[in-house]
Design a protein around this motif. Sequence first.
Motif, PDB file in Angstrom:
ATOM      1  N   ALA A  74      39.583  31.854  44.405  1.00 62.89           N
ATOM      2  CA  ALA A  74      39.413  33.016  43.537  1.00 62.89           C
ATOM      3  C   ALA A  74      39.007  32.588  42.133  1.00 62.89           C
ATOM      4  N   ALA A  75      39.588  31.498  41.657  1.00 61.03           N
ATOM      5  CA  ALA A  75      39.239  30.999  40.325  1.00 61.03           C
ATOM      6  C   ALA A  75      37.787  30.534  40.278  1.00 61.03           C
ATOM      7  N   ARG A  76      37.325  29.887  41.342  1.00 58.89           N
ATOM      8  CA  ARG A  76      35.935  29.436  41.377  1.00 58.89           C
ATOM      9  C   ARG A  76      34.960  30.614  41.364  1.00 58.89           C
ATOM     10  N   ARG A  77      35.351  31.704  42.042  1.00 58.23           N
ATOM     11  CA  ARG A  77      34.479  32.864  42.079  1.00 58.23           C
ATOM     12  C   ARG A  77      34.326  33.511  40.699  1.00 58.23           C
ATOM     13  N   GLN A  78      35.295  33.262  39.826  1.00 63.84           N
ATOM     14  CA  GLN A  78      35.240  33.818  38.475  1.00 63.84           C
ATOM     15  C   GLN A  78      34.413  32.975  37.530  1.00 63.84           C
ATOM     16  N   GLU A  79      34.016  31.778  37.964  1.00 66.61           N
ATOM     17  CA  GLU A  79      33.242  30.896  37.100  1.00 66.61           C
ATOM     18  C   GLU A  79      31.834  31.444  36.901  1.00 66.61           C
TER      19      GLU A  79
END
Length: 217
Positions: A209-214
Amino acid sequence: MRQNPSFAMTDVAELRRLIDRNPWMTLVSHTSDGLVASHYAVLLDDGRDDLTVVGHVGKPDDLIHGLGERELMLVVQGPHGYISPGWYGDAPSVPTWNFVSAHLTGIPEVLTPEENLRVLDRLVARFEGAMPEPRMMWERPNDAPFIERLERGTVGFRLTPTKVVAKRKLSQNKTPDVVETVMAELSGSGPYANADLAAEMRRAHEAMAARRQEPGI
């Protein structure tokens, strides 16, 4: 282990974490008599920052595996557990198994007796260190002759893998609400409760999920 892109595990830091947290491994090699497997504790090489590992086998397993002469596979098994189709809601589904695992393959280097002693010392320190009153390898009632006999009965190895196949199957192909349900069931008190697997799923999905926010993703 069959690989598919959505479950592939390629990050070296994550693989090192898997190896470090799951040191009890299966050693597999092919001999003239067929496949053989042994089970030993293996550690990351503390002098490297890659996937090189060190360990030892008891004699005559070194001869059985052809240590230093032919390819050896180390199977690393992380958290794993049963996933019920009932956790997927009212949709066609079947049981499955979530897991994290890696296969490290290469021709190991046989260690010198001095290097082997250091590995044996590290192994004892790694696991005995958690005891209330640790008994380290060189502490009494052990003495030097006893340790030397111990070393002569083992063969140490260092393996820098030339092939790595790693898989993290943690319901990445399911919707967020189903993932939450699966983690809740694993964290509960049912027959397939598995807190370690639930924690691994939570960690992996939060990272995704954090990577998708990058930016740009």
